[in-house]
Write an enzyme that holds these catalytic residues in place. Sequence first.
Site, PDB file in Angstrom:
ATOM      1  CD  GLU A  24      21.031  12.341 -62.897  1.00  0.00           C
ATOM      2  OE1 GLU A  24      22.071  11.726 -63.224  1.00  0.00           O
ATOM      3  OE2 GLU A  24      21.044  13.399 -62.239  1.00  0.00           O
ATOM      4  CG  ASP A  96      27.334  15.053 -63.688  1.00  0.00           C
ATOM      5  OD1 ASP A  96      26.888  14.001 -63.201  1.00  0.00           O
ATOM      6  OD2 ASP A  96      26.621  15.881 -64.292  1.00  0.00           O
TER       7      ASP A  96
END
Length: 153
Positions: A24, A96
């Site tokens: 990521e 998240d």
Amino acid sequence: MTLALPDDVREEILAHAREGAPEEVCGILAGRRDGDDAEVLARHPAANAAADPRTRYEIGAREQLELLEAIDEAGREVVGFYHSHPRGPAEPSATDAAEATWPGRSYVIAVPGESGGGEADDPTPSALRSWRWTGERFVAEDVRSTEASDPDA
């Protein structure tokens, strides 16, 4: 809720996501906010300092402070953050949501795709979506394309 995102910044985010895959990537979005709407004027890429960058992202404290100071010195504000999900989806994960800390800001998630172009022969086109953090949950927001980012970025 709308996030105005210049086409060149969108492409830079997707390129960053492709270059960083399979890990990521992440960064901060700077610009200006007006009520529920925000306009991105520049992106500030950051190194992913997460212990497992294949499944998480984290901006290191020192780098985050330096980027926040640069944004402030440029007379802008943090309108949001971006990161990638190399294998998709372009939706916030449970991680998240658990780690989001900026209410009212946009969280852009990029899925790089294989070639990134989204052409008819590309089996996995790129995707980019934005989500506004309410302080309790993510809410999908519209992304409006604009022509160009701030040349002074």
